[in-house]
Design a protein around this motif. Structure first.
Motif, PDB file in Angstrom:
ATOM      1  N   SER A  91       1.014  -1.149   0.059  1.00  0.00           N
ATOM      2  CA  SER A  91       0.212   0.114   0.019  1.00  0.00           C
ATOM      3  C   SER A  91       0.950   1.256   0.133  1.00  0.00           C
ATOM      4  O   SER A  91       0.442   2.053  -0.748  1.00  0.00           O
ATOM      5  CB  SER A  91      -0.989   0.107   1.452  1.00  0.00           C
ATOM      6  OG  SER A  91      -2.028  -0.928   1.052  1.00  0.00           O
ATOM      7  N   ALA A  95       0.942   3.952  -3.112  1.00  0.00           N
ATOM      8  CA  ALA A  95       0.642   5.428  -2.484  1.00  0.00           C
ATOM      9  C   ALA A  95       1.794   6.273  -3.030  1.00  0.00           C
ATOM     10  O   ALA A  95       1.379   7.478  -3.632  1.00  0.00           O
ATOM     11  CB  ALA A  95       0.653   5.594  -1.109  1.00  0.00           C
ATOM     12  N   ALA A 136      -5.302   5.336   0.767  1.00  0.00           N
ATOM     13  CA  ALA A 136      -5.773   6.490   0.356  1.00  0.00           C
ATOM     14  C   ALA A 136      -5.056   7.647   1.249  1.00  0.00           C
ATOM     15  O   ALA A 136      -4.861   8.894   0.859  1.00  0.00           O
ATOM     16  CB  ALA A 136      -7.391   6.390   0.241  1.00  0.00           C
ATOM     17  N   THR A 139      -1.452   8.005   0.458  1.00  0.00           N
ATOM     18  CA  THR A 139      -1.381   8.965  -0.659  1.00  0.00           C
ATOM     19  C   THR A 139      -1.558  10.247  -0.486  1.00  0.00           C
ATOM     20  O   THR A 139      -0.839  11.335  -1.061  1.00  0.00           O
ATOM     21  CB  THR A 139      -2.277   8.358  -1.800  1.00  0.00           C
ATOM     22  OG1 THR A 139      -2.158   7.030  -1.872  1.00  0.00           O
ATOM     23  CG2 THR A 139      -2.056   8.975  -3.157  1.00  0.00           C
ATOM     24  N   THR A 140      -2.735  10.871   0.136  1.00  0.00           N
ATOM     25  CA  THR A 140      -3.035  12.064   0.548  1.00  0.00           C
ATOM     26  C   THR A 140      -1.934  12.926   1.330  1.00  0.00           C
ATOM     27  O   THR A 140      -1.348  14.016   1.036  1.00  0.00           O
ATOM     28  CB  THR A 140      -4.185  12.323   1.227  1.00  0.00           C
ATOM     29  OG1 THR A 140      -5.370  11.503   0.503  1.00  0.00           O
ATOM     30  CG2 THR A 140      -4.406  13.665   1.559  1.00  0.00           C
ATOM     31  N   ILE A 161      -6.158   2.544  -2.359  1.00  0.00           N
ATOM     32  CA  ILE A 161      -5.771   3.358  -3.215  1.00  0.00           C
ATOM     33  C   ILE A 161      -5.405   2.511  -4.453  1.00  0.00           C
ATOM     34  O   ILE A 161      -4.952   1.518  -4.405  1.00  0.00           O
ATOM     35  CB  ILE A 161      -4.567   4.456  -3.048  1.00  0.00           C
ATOM     36  CG1 ILE A 161      -4.424   5.278  -4.210  1.00  0.00           C
ATOM     37  CG2 ILE A 161      -3.366   3.612  -2.883  1.00  0.00           C
ATOM     38  CD1 ILE A 161      -5.502   6.467  -4.088  1.00  0.00           C
ATOM     39  N   GLY A 165      -5.617   6.336  -9.179  1.00  0.00           N
ATOM     40  CA  GLY A 165      -5.920   7.148  -8.252  1.00  0.00           C
ATOM     41  C   GLY A 165      -7.337   7.333  -7.620  1.00  0.00           C
ATOM     42  O   GLY A 165      -7.680   8.033  -6.590  1.00  0.00           O
ATOM     43  N   ILE A 167     -10.458   5.545  -5.139  1.00  0.00           N
ATOM     44  CA  ILE A 167     -10.358   5.172  -3.867  1.00  0.00           C
ATOM     45  C   ILE A 167     -11.200   3.755  -3.847  1.00  0.00           C
ATOM     46  O   ILE A 167     -12.413   3.923  -4.114  1.00  0.00           O
ATOM     47  CB  ILE A 167     -10.798   6.145  -2.914  1.00  0.00           C
ATOM     48  CG1 ILE A 167      -9.818   7.415  -2.500  1.00  0.00           C
ATOM     49  CG2 ILE A 167     -11.069   5.552  -1.507  1.00  0.00           C
ATOM     50  CD1 ILE A 167     -10.521   8.561  -2.104  1.00  0.00           C
ATOM     51  N   ASP A 239     -11.923   9.690  -5.815  1.00  0.00           N
ATOM     52  CA  ASP A 239     -10.728   9.691  -6.015  1.00  0.00           C
ATOM     53  C   ASP A 239      -9.657  10.522  -5.022  1.00  0.00           C
ATOM     54  O   ASP A 239     -10.215  11.117  -4.077  1.00  0.00           O
ATOM     55  CB  ASP A 239     -10.600   9.893  -7.601  1.00  0.00           C
ATOM     56  CG  ASP A 239     -10.861  11.405  -7.718  1.00  0.00           C
ATOM     57  OD1 ASP A 239     -10.974  12.327  -6.905  1.00  0.00           O
ATOM     58  OD2 ASP A 239     -11.243  11.301  -8.969  1.00  0.00           O
ATOM     59  N   ILE A 240      -8.415  10.497  -5.272  1.00  0.00           N
ATOM     60  CA  ILE A 240      -7.479  10.977  -4.550  1.00  0.00           C
ATOM     61  C   ILE A 240      -7.738  12.817  -4.492  1.00  0.00           C
ATOM     62  O   ILE A 240      -7.382  13.391  -3.442  1.00  0.00           O
ATOM     63  CB  ILE A 240      -6.106  10.655  -4.806  1.00  0.00           C
ATOM     64  CG1 ILE A 240      -5.328  11.024  -3.574  1.00  0.00           C
ATOM     65  CG2 ILE A 240      -5.628  11.488  -6.006  1.00  0.00           C
ATOM     66  CD1 ILE A 240      -5.561  10.078  -2.325  1.00  0.00           C
TER      67      ILE A 240
END
Length: 704
Positions: A91, A95, A136, A139-140, A161, A165, A167, A239-240
């Protein structure tokens, strides 16, 4: 008196601050050693998870400290304690890929993510389930660090994620909402489409001496649950980009395109192939019909061969008619697919008729097998030697390699059937393998209609394939765990496991491009296993269609033509028209994932990010949670205020040492923000840093 006044003011400020909007401050630092200067940024975010305890599944909060450091090379380091049931390394790596692709496309950002290293330190109070569900938020966090954006810590989220991109689905959402409340979150982001859950209601009715107990399923709303119990706002994030907006107020502008999915270049590439295959299908069907009419085929107990072969001839005709219809509608990939089905059935009929006409039937089949193997070897060597220069050739060679691998598998099945004396099955597998082998050159030739973009080397392709194989494996394991908790199963999961096994085999056989796209197929199936656990609806079909269309349009703005994604999108549309919704959902999902992978294969120009502002939380606190009883609260507040004044006077008369001791012993509270969570962690109900268990077994020892 002055000191008491200052303390009162300070206390008032602390109380008022609890109603303000907190932010995750991005820490900046610099280390200098000789002539080397290392810069780093870090941020701590909170990820809700699900823990398995003696009392069942409960929500817990994990802290994830993410650090980026320059003078790196894109490496990813993960430290988890206690260990998770599902590896979070995959993950974290995905990410980084998604965040890096976003940042590379921002022409206003001067950071090159490939020159940074990424560190993740995950800490939790219990062994957690579901590493992918933190994908997710990781990634953020990475995107925010690379862009130097501040994150709001009154917002939390859960979600996998995906490479594009988007979720992905997760389990245990209600338990995670519980966990979010206990760290002071007021907004909670969940994956799009998971806003409802099913609750089992048990009712017992007694009448005339009889007692009857019944259970029924009731559909509930996650938003209602969160609002009524905790006053938390639920947002479904697709999405992201959605996540970034609610966490930072920034996002990446998406250019909506009204252009057709099938472009002129796409039509120019597919139409000649569709025309050629349609002509071949017509000719093969005519030959098959003629052979069938002129052949004596046994049709008696126990083997009704003529009836069986008649069915295949009818199927060939039906597929041919469908191919012509789709061709007239200019859906050329769908037309080629139907032509392919017609060709297989027609050639099977021709082989079968020849089989019943020859004297030495085994020798006939043996010769067909040898010819099919020779054809496959020649075509396979061709595709193995084709150079992949960019995203177009990657897609076309990937499709060609997959067809070479499919042909090999059917030839293997043909040998097994031949050894078992099942000659008709052998003939069908030979027909299938031959058509697959012939289609290899078709796909290689399609790349000539487009201008290749991006740069791809063999090493990068191998790494991409291996990375997505691991990502798919993680998604399969996660979906299996969650479905088991839900008491459900899914054929999508079985399909995903089989496709993933094929991806591993193809990578070993020297088909890395095929392995890459097969891993994506497996990932799509694993996601669908969860997303469609409660069934298929029109809303879900529309959402998948729109998501795929958006991904294709965005890919084109980056200068990448996703020819494979367009082909599968077109095919999904035809399946919807045929009411084959299960297959349509898969192809929409798969076509939406492909553009995301293509964006990782090179650096392309993009749009600058823009600041919009964190959306206000649309909750009136006076109508949620305990504030629904505001009239009583006001009365209690007045009484409490008077009582507090008297208590304050009494406490002021106590000796300071005793007062300090009492204050220290009464520190248990629900935190008013996520920054308050560290304070709460010192309570007896949480593990201290040196008490955190090293394994699941260790956890149970410590909690007994």
């Amino acid at each position: 008196m002055l000191s008491k006044f200052l303390m009162s003011v300070l206390g008032l400020l602390i109380i008022c601050s609890s109603f303000s909007q907190f932010s995750f401050a991005i820490s900046l630092g610099e280390i200098n050693e000789a002539t080397v200067s290392i810069e780093y940024r870090n941020v701590t975010v909170y990820a809700p998870a699900v823990a398995h305890t003696d009392d069942g599944y409960i929500g817990v909060t994990s802290t994830i400290t993410v650090t980026i450091q320059n003078n790196g090379s894109g490496r990813v380091f993960v430290d988890t304690l206690p260990l998770t049931q599902i590896d979070m390394q995959g993950s974290a790596r995905l990410a980084v890929k998604v965040a890096s692709a976003l940042v590379k496309g921002d022409d206003r950002c001067e950071i090159n993510p490939s020159e940074y290293d990424f560190f993740f330190v995950i800490r939790t109070s219990a062994p957690i389930i579901g590493g992918p569900s933190a994908g997710a938020i990781m990634t953020t966090a990475i995107t925010s660090l690379l862009q130097n954006w501040t994150m709001d810590n009154k917002t939390m989220m859960t979600g996998m994620i995906n490479p594009d991109g988007s979720i992905g689905p997760v389990g245990g959402i209600l338990q995670k909402v519980d966990a979010a409340y206990y760290v002071g979150a007021t907004r909670f982001l969940i994956p799009k489409g998971q806003g409802e859950y099913t609750e089992t209601i048990t009712e017992t009715v007694s009448e005339n001496g009889w007692t009857q107990t019944t259970t029924r399923q009731v559909l509930r709303n996650v938003s209602d649950y969160a609002l009524e119990n905790y006053g938390i706002e639920i947002i479904e994030a697709e999405d992201i980009n959605d996540a970034l907006l609610y966490f930072t107020g920034w996002n990446f502008p998406l250019i909506e395109s009204n252009a057709s999915i099938t472009t002129e270049d796409y039509i120019d590439s597919m139409k000649p192939l569709a025309t050629s295959l349609l002509n071949d299908s017509r000719e093969s069907y005519e030959n098959a019909s003629e052979s069938f009419d002129n052949t004596e085929i046994p049709n008696r107990y126990p083997y009704y061969y003529k009836n069986q072969i008649t069915d295949f001839l009818n199927n060939a005709e039906e597929a041919l008619i469908e191919s012509e219809d789709w061709f007239d509608q200019e859906l050329y990939y769908t037309s080629t697919s139907k032509s392919f089905q017609s060709l297989i059935n027609s050639h099977f009929v021709i082989y079968s008729c020849e089989y019943f006409n020859v004297e030495d039937k085994e020798d006939y089949i043996s010769s067909l097998l040898s010819e099919a193997e020779e054809l496959n070897i020649n075509k396979s060597n061709l595709v193995k030697n084709v150079e992949i220069n960019g995203t177009i050739s990657l897609q076309c060679v990937g499709a060609a390699q997959k067809r070479a691998s499919d042909a090999e598998l059917h030839l293997s099945d043909a040998h097994s059937s031949y050894q078992n004396g099942d000659f008709l099955t052998t003939l069908y597998d030979i027909a299938y393998a031959n058509q697959r082998s012939n289609s290899i050159e078709w796909w290689i030739g399609i790349s000539s209609y487009f201008n290749d973009s991006g740069e791809i080397d063999e090493g990068e392709l191998e790494n991409l394939a291996e990375g997505y194989i691991e990502d798919a494996q993680q998604a399969i394991v996660y979906s299996d765990v969650i479905l088991e908790e839900m008491g459900k199963s899914s054929s999508y999961l079985t399909d995903a496991e089989n496709i993933l096994e094929a991806a591993r085999d193809d990578k070993e056989k020297g088909y890395p491009a095929a392995a890459l796209f097969e891993a994506l197929e497996a990932l799509a199936k694993a996601n669908l296993a969860l997303e469609l656990a409660d069934g298929i609806t029109e809303d879900k079909i529309d959402r998948y269609r729109e998501s795929a269309s958006s991904s294709i349009s965005e890919s084109r703005t980056r200068g990448i033509e996703p020819v494979l994604a367009v082909s599968y999108y077109e095919y999904a549309q035809s399946l919807v028209n045929e009411s084959s919704t299960d297959a349509a959902m898969f192809y929409f999902k798969y076509s939406g994932l492909i553009p995301g992978v293509l964006s990782f294969t090179g650096t392309f120009g993009g749009q600058s990010s823009r600041y919009i502002g964190i959306p206000e939380i649309n909750i009136s606190p006076w109508n949620q949670g305990i504030f629904r009883y505001k009239e009583y609260l006001i009365l209690f507040a007045v009484i409490g205020g008077l009582g507090g004044l008297c208590a304050g006077v009494a406490i002021g008369l106590l000796p300071s040492a005793y007062r300090g001791q009492k204050e220290k012993s009464n520190k248990k509270m629900v935190p008013i923000s996520t920054s308050d969570y560290y304070i709460k962690k010192t309570n007896d109900e949480y593990f201290s840093e040196d008490q955190i268990p090293r394994s699941i077994k260790d956890y149970y020892k410590k909690t007994k």
